[in-house]
Scaffold this active site. Structure first.
Site, PDB file in Angstrom:
ATOM      1  N   LYS A 126       0.898  -1.204   0.022  1.00 10.23           N
ATOM      2  CA  LYS A 126      -0.096  -0.055  -0.049  1.00 10.23           C
ATOM      3  C   LYS A 126       0.949   1.248   0.070  1.00 10.23           C
ATOM      4  CE  LYS A 126      -4.508   0.642  -0.122  1.00 10.23           C
ATOM      5  NZ  LYS A 126      -5.573  -0.049  -0.755  1.00 10.23           N
ATOM      6  N   ASP A 166      -7.034   4.413  -5.037  1.00 11.62           N
ATOM      7  CA  ASP A 166      -7.720   4.356  -3.666  1.00 11.62           C
ATOM      8  C   ASP A 166      -8.153   5.588  -3.377  1.00 11.62           C
ATOM      9  OD1 ASP A 166      -7.390   2.228  -1.297  1.00 11.62           O
ATOM     10  OD2 ASP A 166      -7.249   4.091  -0.239  1.00 11.62           O
ATOM     11  N   SER A 381      -8.079  -5.821 -10.658  1.00  8.72           N
ATOM     12  CA  SER A 381      -6.792  -5.024 -10.998  1.00  8.72           C
ATOM     13  C   SER A 381      -6.005  -6.227 -11.501  1.00  8.72           C
ATOM     14  CB  SER A 381      -6.226  -4.432  -9.873  1.00  8.72           C
ATOM     15  OG  SER A 381      -6.767  -3.046  -9.564  1.00  8.72           O
TER      16      SER A 381
END
EC number: 1.4.1.2
Length: 450
Positions: A126, A166, A381
Protein backbone atom coordinates in the site's frame (compact mmCIF):
# COMPACT_ATOMS: atom_id res chain seq x y z
CA UNK A 1 -5.91 -18.37 21.93
CA UNK A 2 -2.48 -19.78 21.04
CA UNK A 3 0.38 -18.79 23.35
CA UNK A 4 2.51 -18.07 20.29
CA UNK A 5 -0.16 -15.78 18.84
CA UNK A 6 -0.60 -14.05 22.21
CA UNK A 7 3.13 -13.42 22.45
CA UNK A 8 3.42 -11.94 18.96
CA UNK A 9 0.39 -9.68 19.48
CA UNK A 10 1.88 -8.44 22.77
CA UNK A 11 5.19 -7.71 21.03
CA UNK A 12 3.43 -5.76 18.27
CA UNK A 13 1.39 -3.77 20.80
CA UNK A 14 4.55 -2.81 22.67
CA UNK A 15 6.76 -2.11 19.67
CA UNK A 16 4.21 -0.16 17.63
CA UNK A 17 2.19 1.56 20.36
CA UNK A 18 2.23 4.78 18.30
CA UNK A 19 0.67 3.04 15.27
CA UNK A 20 -2.90 2.26 16.44
CA UNK A 21 -4.41 1.33 13.07
CA UNK A 22 -1.60 -1.14 12.36
CA UNK A 23 -1.84 -2.70 15.83
CA UNK A 24 -5.62 -3.02 15.43
CA UNK A 25 -5.43 -4.98 12.19
CA UNK A 26 -2.65 -7.26 13.47
CA UNK A 27 -4.76 -8.07 16.53
CA UNK A 28 -7.83 -8.75 14.39
CA UNK A 29 -6.03 -11.10 12.01
CA UNK A 30 -3.74 -12.99 14.38
CA UNK A 31 -6.42 -13.52 17.04
CA UNK A 32 -8.27 -15.86 14.68
CA UNK A 33 -5.23 -17.91 13.65
CA UNK A 34 -4.76 -19.87 16.89
CA UNK A 35 -6.10 -23.22 15.58
CA UNK A 36 -3.87 -23.06 12.49
CA UNK A 37 -0.74 -21.98 14.33
CA UNK A 38 -1.19 -24.63 17.03
CA UNK A 39 -1.51 -27.28 14.31
CA UNK A 40 1.84 -26.18 12.84
CA UNK A 41 4.50 -25.86 15.58
CA UNK A 42 7.10 -25.41 12.85
CA UNK A 43 5.82 -21.87 12.32
CA UNK A 44 7.12 -20.77 15.71
CA UNK A 45 10.45 -22.51 15.10
CA UNK A 46 11.13 -20.21 12.13
CA UNK A 47 9.50 -17.10 13.69
CA UNK A 48 6.91 -17.03 10.92
CA UNK A 49 4.46 -14.66 12.61
CA UNK A 50 7.21 -12.29 13.73
CA UNK A 51 8.37 -12.05 10.12
CA UNK A 52 4.84 -11.72 8.77
CA UNK A 53 3.98 -8.65 10.88
CA UNK A 54 7.03 -6.68 9.71
CA UNK A 55 6.97 -5.23 6.17
CA UNK A 56 9.60 -6.48 3.76
CA UNK A 57 10.29 -2.85 2.87
CA UNK A 58 9.05 0.60 3.92
CA UNK A 59 9.77 3.49 1.55
CA UNK A 60 9.20 7.05 2.77
CA UNK A 61 10.10 10.08 0.70
CA UNK A 62 9.49 13.79 0.26
CA UNK A 63 7.35 15.08 -2.60
CA UNK A 64 7.99 18.75 -3.48
CA UNK A 65 5.57 20.37 -5.93
CA UNK A 66 4.56 23.84 -7.08
CA UNK A 67 1.02 25.25 -6.98
CA UNK A 68 -0.54 27.53 -9.60
CA UNK A 69 0.76 30.62 -7.79
CA UNK A 70 4.35 29.42 -7.85
CA UNK A 71 4.44 28.46 -4.17
CA UNK A 72 6.39 25.30 -3.34
CA UNK A 73 4.74 22.69 -1.10
CA UNK A 74 6.22 19.52 0.35
CA UNK A 75 4.26 16.37 1.16
CA UNK A 76 5.33 12.95 2.39
CA UNK A 77 5.06 9.90 0.14
CA UNK A 78 4.94 6.25 1.23
CA UNK A 79 5.10 2.78 -0.25
CA UNK A 80 4.89 -0.14 2.18
CA UNK A 81 5.81 -3.38 0.42
CA UNK A 82 4.50 -5.73 3.06
CA UNK A 83 4.73 -9.26 1.72
CA UNK A 84 5.78 -10.53 -1.70
CA UNK A 85 5.92 -14.26 -0.99
CA UNK A 86 3.19 -15.18 -3.48
CA UNK A 87 3.73 -12.60 -6.22
CA UNK A 88 4.61 -8.99 -7.12
CA UNK A 89 3.49 -6.46 -4.54
CA UNK A 90 -0.03 -5.21 -5.33
CA UNK A 91 -2.09 -2.53 -3.65
CA UNK A 92 -3.46 0.96 -4.04
CA UNK A 93 -2.17 4.50 -3.61
CA UNK A 94 -4.14 6.81 -1.31
CA UNK A 95 -3.94 10.62 -1.42
CA UNK A 96 -5.55 12.08 1.72
CA UNK A 97 -4.48 14.35 4.61
CA UNK A 98 -5.01 11.43 7.03
CA UNK A 99 -2.31 9.29 5.41
CA UNK A 100 0.50 8.31 7.76
CA UNK A 101 2.81 5.34 8.27
CA UNK A 102 0.42 3.52 10.63
CA UNK A 103 -2.42 3.65 8.10
CA UNK A 104 -0.14 2.58 5.26
CA UNK A 105 1.10 -0.41 7.28
CA UNK A 106 -2.42 -1.38 8.32
CA UNK A 107 -3.61 -1.26 4.71
CA UNK A 108 -0.53 -3.11 3.44
CA UNK A 109 -0.91 -5.89 6.00
CA UNK A 110 -4.61 -6.31 5.16
CA UNK A 111 -3.77 -6.19 1.45
CA UNK A 112 -1.43 -9.17 1.72
CA UNK A 113 -4.24 -11.38 3.06
CA UNK A 114 -6.81 -9.95 0.66
CA UNK A 115 -4.57 -10.59 -2.35
CA UNK A 116 -3.93 -14.11 -1.12
CA UNK A 117 -7.69 -14.72 -0.95
CA UNK A 118 -8.13 -13.84 -4.63
CA UNK A 119 -6.06 -16.93 -5.58
CA UNK A 120 -4.08 -14.74 -8.01
CA UNK A 121 -0.27 -14.50 -7.63
CA UNK A 122 -0.13 -11.08 -5.96
CA UNK A 123 1.69 -9.92 -2.84
CA UNK A 124 0.49 -7.12 -0.58
CA UNK A 125 1.48 -3.44 -0.53
CA UNK A 126 0.00 0.00 0.00
CA UNK A 127 1.18 3.54 -0.59
CA UNK A 128 0.18 7.13 -0.94
CA UNK A 129 0.70 10.60 0.43
CA UNK A 130 -0.79 13.13 2.83
CA UNK A 131 -1.51 15.33 -0.22
CA UNK A 132 -5.16 16.44 -0.43
CA UNK A 133 -6.43 16.58 -4.04
CA UNK A 134 -9.65 18.32 -2.95
CA UNK A 135 -9.63 21.98 -3.89
CA UNK A 136 -6.60 21.62 -6.17
CA UNK A 137 -6.64 22.54 -9.84
CA UNK A 138 -6.13 19.88 -12.48
CA UNK A 139 -2.63 21.20 -13.20
CA UNK A 140 -1.72 21.14 -9.50
CA UNK A 141 -2.84 17.52 -9.23
CA UNK A 142 -0.82 16.70 -12.35
CA UNK A 143 2.34 18.35 -10.99
CA UNK A 144 1.97 16.52 -7.69
CA UNK A 145 1.45 13.14 -9.42
CA UNK A 146 4.52 13.73 -11.57
CA UNK A 147 6.62 14.64 -8.53
CA UNK A 148 5.33 11.60 -6.63
CA UNK A 149 6.16 9.22 -9.50
CA UNK A 150 9.61 10.77 -9.96
CA UNK A 151 10.60 8.98 -6.74
CA UNK A 152 8.21 6.03 -6.76
CA UNK A 153 9.22 4.80 -10.23
CA UNK A 154 12.50 3.31 -8.98
CA UNK A 155 10.62 1.00 -6.57
CA UNK A 156 7.93 -0.43 -8.89
CA UNK A 157 7.59 -2.48 -12.07
CA UNK A 158 5.24 -5.01 -13.74
CA UNK A 159 7.00 -7.91 -11.96
CA UNK A 160 8.06 -5.99 -8.84
CA UNK A 161 5.24 -3.82 -7.50
CA UNK A 162 2.05 -2.77 -9.28
CA UNK A 163 0.21 0.13 -7.58
CA UNK A 164 -3.40 1.07 -8.28
CA UNK A 165 -5.88 3.70 -7.14
CA UNK A 166 -7.54 4.16 -3.77
CA UNK A 167 -9.09 7.06 -1.88
CA UNK A 168 -8.16 10.29 -3.70
CA UNK A 169 -6.55 8.43 -6.61
CA UNK A 170 -8.71 7.68 -9.64
CA UNK A 171 -8.13 7.23 -13.35
CA UNK A 172 -6.97 10.85 -13.72
CA UNK A 173 -4.21 10.50 -11.14
CA UNK A 174 -3.19 7.06 -12.44
CA UNK A 175 -2.92 8.57 -15.93
CA UNK A 176 -0.68 11.42 -14.78
CA UNK A 177 1.55 9.02 -12.85
CA UNK A 178 1.81 6.59 -15.75
CA UNK A 179 2.70 9.42 -18.14
CA UNK A 180 5.58 10.42 -15.86
CA UNK A 181 6.67 6.79 -15.44
CA UNK A 182 6.72 6.28 -19.21
CA UNK A 183 8.77 9.46 -19.69
CA UNK A 184 11.36 8.40 -17.11
CA UNK A 185 11.82 4.75 -18.11
CA UNK A 186 11.42 5.28 -21.85
CA UNK A 187 9.10 2.39 -22.62
CA UNK A 188 5.43 1.37 -22.69
CA UNK A 189 5.17 -0.79 -19.58
CA UNK A 190 1.46 -0.33 -18.96
CA UNK A 191 1.37 -3.32 -16.59
CA UNK A 192 3.12 -1.20 -13.95
CA UNK A 193 -0.12 0.47 -12.80
CA UNK A 194 -3.73 -0.65 -12.76
CA UNK A 195 -6.90 1.40 -12.72
CA UNK A 196 -5.84 2.98 -16.01
CA UNK A 197 -8.12 4.54 -18.61
CA UNK A 198 -9.30 2.15 -21.31
CA UNK A 199 -7.27 4.02 -23.94
CA UNK A 200 -3.95 2.71 -22.63
CA UNK A 201 -4.67 -0.66 -21.05
CA UNK A 202 -7.39 -0.24 -18.44
CA UNK A 203 -9.93 -2.97 -17.81
CA UNK A 204 -13.66 -2.86 -18.24
CA UNK A 205 -15.62 -3.18 -14.96
CA UNK A 206 -12.69 -1.81 -12.90
CA UNK A 207 -14.58 1.24 -11.54
CA UNK A 208 -17.50 -0.96 -10.45
CA UNK A 209 -15.40 -3.93 -9.31
CA UNK A 210 -15.26 -3.43 -5.54
CA UNK A 211 -18.96 -2.62 -5.28
CA UNK A 212 -20.03 -5.39 -7.64
CA UNK A 213 -17.79 -7.89 -5.89
CA UNK A 214 -19.18 -7.00 -2.48
CA UNK A 215 -22.71 -7.73 -3.66
CA UNK A 216 -21.65 -11.01 -5.26
CA UNK A 217 -20.20 -11.96 -1.88
CA UNK A 218 -23.50 -11.07 -0.17
CA UNK A 219 -25.29 -13.19 -2.75
CA UNK A 220 -23.12 -16.16 -1.72
CA UNK A 221 -23.93 -15.49 1.96
CA UNK A 222 -27.63 -15.46 1.10
CA UNK A 223 -27.34 -18.79 -0.68
CA UNK A 224 -25.64 -20.32 2.37
CA UNK A 225 -28.46 -19.00 4.57
CA UNK A 226 -31.21 -20.18 2.17
CA UNK A 227 -32.17 -16.54 1.70
CA UNK A 228 -32.34 -14.16 -1.26
CA UNK A 229 -31.32 -10.60 -2.04
CA UNK A 230 -34.67 -9.89 -3.68
CA UNK A 231 -36.60 -7.34 -1.64
CA UNK A 232 -33.83 -6.70 0.89
CA UNK A 233 -33.13 -3.17 2.17
CA UNK A 234 -29.49 -2.14 2.56
CA UNK A 235 -27.78 0.65 4.50
CA UNK A 236 -24.69 1.86 2.63
CA UNK A 237 -22.13 4.29 4.04
CA UNK A 238 -20.14 6.50 1.69
CA UNK A 239 -21.09 7.70 -1.78
CA UNK A 240 -17.95 7.06 -3.82
CA UNK A 241 -17.11 4.41 -6.40
CA UNK A 242 -17.58 1.51 -3.99
CA UNK A 243 -21.03 2.58 -2.77
CA UNK A 244 -21.99 3.42 -6.36
CA UNK A 245 -21.03 -0.03 -7.64
CA UNK A 246 -22.80 -1.70 -4.72
CA UNK A 247 -26.01 0.32 -5.20
CA UNK A 248 -25.98 -0.44 -8.92
CA UNK A 249 -25.56 -4.20 -8.49
CA UNK A 250 -28.01 -4.38 -5.57
CA UNK A 251 -30.68 -2.78 -7.75
CA UNK A 252 -29.89 -5.17 -10.58
CA UNK A 253 -30.34 -8.18 -8.28
CA UNK A 254 -33.61 -6.99 -6.75
CA UNK A 255 -32.47 -5.35 -3.51
CA UNK A 256 -32.38 -1.64 -2.72
CA UNK A 257 -29.87 0.62 -0.99
CA UNK A 258 -31.74 3.16 1.17
CA UNK A 259 -28.90 5.19 2.71
CA UNK A 260 -25.72 6.98 1.66
CA UNK A 261 -23.39 8.94 3.93
CA UNK A 262 -20.70 11.60 3.74
CA UNK A 263 -18.72 13.88 6.05
CA UNK A 264 -21.84 16.03 6.48
CA UNK A 265 -24.25 13.25 7.54
CA UNK A 266 -26.45 10.71 5.78
CA UNK A 267 -29.55 10.51 3.59
CA UNK A 268 -32.45 8.07 3.88
CA UNK A 269 -34.34 7.22 0.68
CA UNK A 270 -37.09 4.71 1.54
CA UNK A 271 -37.93 4.16 -2.15
CA UNK A 272 -34.37 3.01 -2.73
CA UNK A 273 -31.41 4.16 -4.79
CA UNK A 274 -32.51 1.99 -7.67
CA UNK A 275 -33.17 4.19 -10.71
CA UNK A 276 -30.53 5.04 -13.28
CA UNK A 277 -30.95 8.74 -12.46
CA UNK A 278 -30.28 8.25 -8.75
CA UNK A 279 -27.35 5.87 -9.25
CA UNK A 280 -25.70 8.14 -11.82
CA UNK A 281 -26.20 11.15 -9.55
CA UNK A 282 -23.84 9.50 -7.06
CA UNK A 283 -21.07 9.92 -9.64
CA UNK A 284 -22.04 13.56 -10.17
CA UNK A 285 -21.84 14.20 -6.42
CA UNK A 286 -18.37 12.70 -6.22
CA UNK A 287 -17.15 14.55 -9.32
CA UNK A 288 -18.41 17.90 -7.97
CA UNK A 289 -15.77 17.90 -5.24
CA UNK A 290 -18.31 19.31 -2.75
CA UNK A 291 -18.13 16.13 -0.65
CA UNK A 292 -21.70 16.65 0.56
CA UNK A 293 -24.28 13.88 0.54
CA UNK A 294 -26.96 16.47 1.35
CA UNK A 295 -26.97 17.29 -2.37
CA UNK A 296 -28.77 13.96 -2.95
CA UNK A 297 -31.45 14.86 -0.40
CA UNK A 298 -31.95 18.28 -1.98
CA UNK A 299 -32.29 16.83 -5.48
CA UNK A 300 -34.60 13.93 -4.71
CA UNK A 301 -36.53 15.33 -1.74
CA UNK A 302 -35.53 12.72 0.83
CA UNK A 303 -34.52 12.99 4.48
CA UNK A 304 -31.06 14.25 5.43
CA UNK A 305 -29.60 13.65 8.89
CA UNK A 306 -26.75 16.14 9.47
CA UNK A 307 -23.72 14.90 11.40
CA UNK A 308 -25.15 11.41 11.88
CA UNK A 309 -24.34 7.90 10.64
CA UNK A 310 -26.92 5.57 9.06
CA UNK A 311 -26.50 2.65 11.46
CA UNK A 312 -29.70 3.41 13.39
CA UNK A 313 -31.92 2.73 10.37
CA UNK A 314 -33.90 -0.51 10.38
CA UNK A 315 -32.69 -2.50 7.37
CA UNK A 316 -31.89 -6.09 6.42
CA UNK A 317 -28.23 -5.61 5.50
CA UNK A 318 -25.52 -3.21 6.70
CA UNK A 319 -22.65 -2.43 4.29
CA UNK A 320 -20.13 0.17 5.55
CA UNK A 321 -18.34 1.40 2.39
CA UNK A 322 -16.65 4.58 3.64
CA UNK A 323 -13.57 4.45 5.87
CA UNK A 324 -11.87 2.66 8.75
CA UNK A 325 -13.46 2.49 12.22
CA UNK A 326 -16.77 3.93 11.00
CA UNK A 327 -18.71 1.59 13.29
CA UNK A 328 -17.85 1.65 17.00
CA UNK A 329 -19.45 -0.25 19.88
CA UNK A 330 -22.22 2.32 20.34
CA UNK A 331 -23.17 2.09 16.66
CA UNK A 332 -22.93 -1.72 16.77
CA UNK A 333 -25.46 -1.81 19.60
CA UNK A 334 -27.90 0.21 17.47
CA UNK A 335 -27.46 -2.29 14.65
CA UNK A 336 -28.19 -5.24 16.93
CA UNK A 337 -31.19 -3.47 18.48
CA UNK A 338 -32.70 -3.24 14.98
CA UNK A 339 -32.33 -7.02 14.47
CA UNK A 340 -30.10 -6.63 11.41
CA UNK A 341 -29.08 -10.10 10.27
CA UNK A 342 -26.27 -9.36 7.81
CA UNK A 343 -23.30 -7.14 8.65
CA UNK A 344 -21.06 -6.94 5.57
CA UNK A 345 -17.81 -4.97 5.88
CA UNK A 346 -16.88 -3.32 2.58
CA UNK A 347 -14.45 -0.52 3.44
CA UNK A 348 -11.06 -1.52 4.83
CA UNK A 349 -11.45 -2.22 8.58
CA UNK A 350 -14.68 -0.21 8.98
CA UNK A 351 -15.38 -1.70 12.41
CA UNK A 352 -13.47 -1.19 15.66
CA UNK A 353 -12.22 -4.45 17.18
CA UNK A 354 -14.50 -3.94 20.20
CA UNK A 355 -17.54 -3.50 17.95
CA UNK A 356 -16.53 -6.44 15.75
CA UNK A 357 -16.26 -8.77 18.75
CA UNK A 358 -19.70 -7.63 19.93
CA UNK A 359 -21.30 -8.20 16.53
CA UNK A 360 -19.71 -11.63 16.15
CA UNK A 361 -21.17 -12.67 19.51
CA UNK A 362 -24.72 -12.20 18.22
CA UNK A 363 -26.19 -15.66 17.56
CA UNK A 364 -28.46 -14.59 14.69
CA UNK A 365 -26.07 -12.30 12.83
CA UNK A 366 -23.76 -13.09 9.91
CA UNK A 367 -20.60 -10.97 9.90
CA UNK A 368 -18.45 -10.83 6.76
CA UNK A 369 -14.92 -9.32 6.77
CA UNK A 370 -13.71 -6.54 4.51
CA UNK A 371 -10.60 -8.35 3.32
CA UNK A 372 -12.87 -10.89 1.62
CA UNK A 373 -15.85 -8.70 0.75
CA UNK A 374 -13.90 -5.91 -0.97
CA UNK A 375 -11.44 -8.19 -2.77
CA UNK A 376 -13.23 -7.52 -6.07
CA UNK A 377 -11.27 -4.32 -6.63
CA UNK A 378 -7.83 -5.89 -6.47
CA UNK A 379 -9.16 -8.97 -8.25
CA UNK A 380 -10.10 -6.95 -11.34
CA UNK A 381 -6.78 -5.11 -11.00
CA UNK A 382 -5.19 -8.55 -11.28
CA UNK A 383 -7.32 -9.20 -14.36
CA UNK A 384 -6.03 -5.90 -15.78
CA UNK A 385 -2.45 -7.10 -15.22
CA UNK A 386 -3.28 -10.32 -17.07
CA UNK A 387 -4.80 -8.42 -20.00
CA UNK A 388 -1.76 -6.12 -20.19
CA UNK A 389 0.58 -9.11 -20.15
CA UNK A 390 -1.40 -10.85 -22.90
CA UNK A 391 -1.82 -7.62 -24.93
CA UNK A 392 -5.54 -8.39 -24.98
CA UNK A 393 -8.73 -6.71 -23.79
CA UNK A 394 -11.48 -8.81 -22.24
CA UNK A 395 -15.16 -8.03 -22.69
CA UNK A 396 -17.17 -6.60 -19.79
CA UNK A 397 -19.15 -9.84 -19.64
CA UNK A 398 -15.95 -11.89 -19.36
CA UNK A 399 -14.54 -9.72 -16.57
CA UNK A 400 -17.85 -9.66 -14.68
CA UNK A 401 -18.29 -13.41 -14.98
CA UNK A 402 -14.80 -14.09 -13.61
CA UNK A 403 -15.38 -11.56 -10.81
CA UNK A 404 -18.66 -13.24 -9.84
CA UNK A 405 -17.10 -16.69 -9.79
CA UNK A 406 -14.04 -15.75 -7.73
CA UNK A 407 -16.06 -13.77 -5.17
CA UNK A 408 -18.30 -16.81 -4.72
CA UNK A 409 -15.21 -19.00 -4.34
CA UNK A 410 -13.74 -16.62 -1.72
CA UNK A 411 -16.91 -16.93 0.36
CA UNK A 412 -17.13 -20.69 -0.03
CA UNK A 413 -13.43 -21.19 0.76
CA UNK A 414 -13.65 -19.04 3.88
CA UNK A 415 -16.74 -20.88 5.10
CA UNK A 416 -15.09 -24.25 4.50
CA UNK A 417 -11.89 -23.24 6.35
CA UNK A 418 -13.85 -22.12 9.40
CA UNK A 419 -15.79 -25.40 9.44
CA UNK A 420 -12.57 -27.38 9.06
CA UNK A 421 -11.18 -25.87 12.27
CA UNK A 422 -14.43 -26.29 14.19
CA UNK A 423 -15.39 -22.60 14.11
CA UNK A 424 -18.80 -22.93 12.49
CA UNK A 425 -19.94 -20.33 9.94
CA UNK A 426 -17.28 -17.80 10.99
CA UNK A 427 -16.43 -15.89 7.83
CA UNK A 428 -14.03 -13.53 9.62
CA UNK A 429 -11.82 -16.33 10.94
CA UNK A 430 -12.22 -18.35 7.75
CA UNK A 431 -10.97 -15.51 5.53
CA UNK A 432 -8.00 -14.89 7.81
CA UNK A 433 -7.12 -18.59 7.81
CA UNK A 434 -7.32 -18.99 4.02
CA UNK A 435 -5.35 -15.81 3.37
CA UNK A 436 -2.73 -16.71 5.96
CA UNK A 437 -2.28 -20.32 4.90
CA UNK A 438 -1.23 -19.54 1.33
CA UNK A 439 1.28 -16.90 2.45
CA UNK A 440 2.60 -19.18 5.20
CA UNK A 441 3.08 -22.08 2.78
CA UNK A 442 5.00 -19.84 0.37
CA UNK A 443 7.20 -18.39 3.11
CA UNK A 444 7.99 -21.84 4.52
CA UNK A 445 8.90 -23.14 1.06
CA UNK A 446 11.22 -20.18 0.39
CA UNK A 447 13.26 -20.58 3.57
CA UNK A 448 14.29 -17.89 6.02
CA UNK A 449 15.07 -15.35 3.33
CA UNK A 450 12.61 -12.62 4.36
Amino acid sequence: MSKYVDRVIAEVEKKYADEPEFVQTVEEVLSSLGPVVDAHPEYEEVALLERMVIPERVIEFRVPWEDDNGKVHVNTGYRVQFNGAIGPYKGGLRFAPSVNLSIMKFLGFEQAFKDSLTTLPMGGAKGGSDFDPNGKSDREVMRFCQAFMTELYRHIGPDIDVPAGDLGVGAREIGYMYGQYRKIVGGFYNGVLTGKARSFGGSLVRPEATGYGSVYYVEAVMKHENDTLVGKTVALAGFGNVAWGAAKKLAELGAKAVTLSGPDGYIYDPEGITTEEKINYMLEMRASGRNKVQDYADKFGVQFFPGEKPWGQKVDIIMPCATQNDVDLEQAKKIVANNVKYYIEVANMPTTNEALRFLMQQPNMVVAPSKAVNAGGVLVSGFEMSQNSERLSWTAEEVDSKLHQVMTDIHDGSAAAAERYGLGYNLVAGANIVGFQKIADAMMAQGIAW
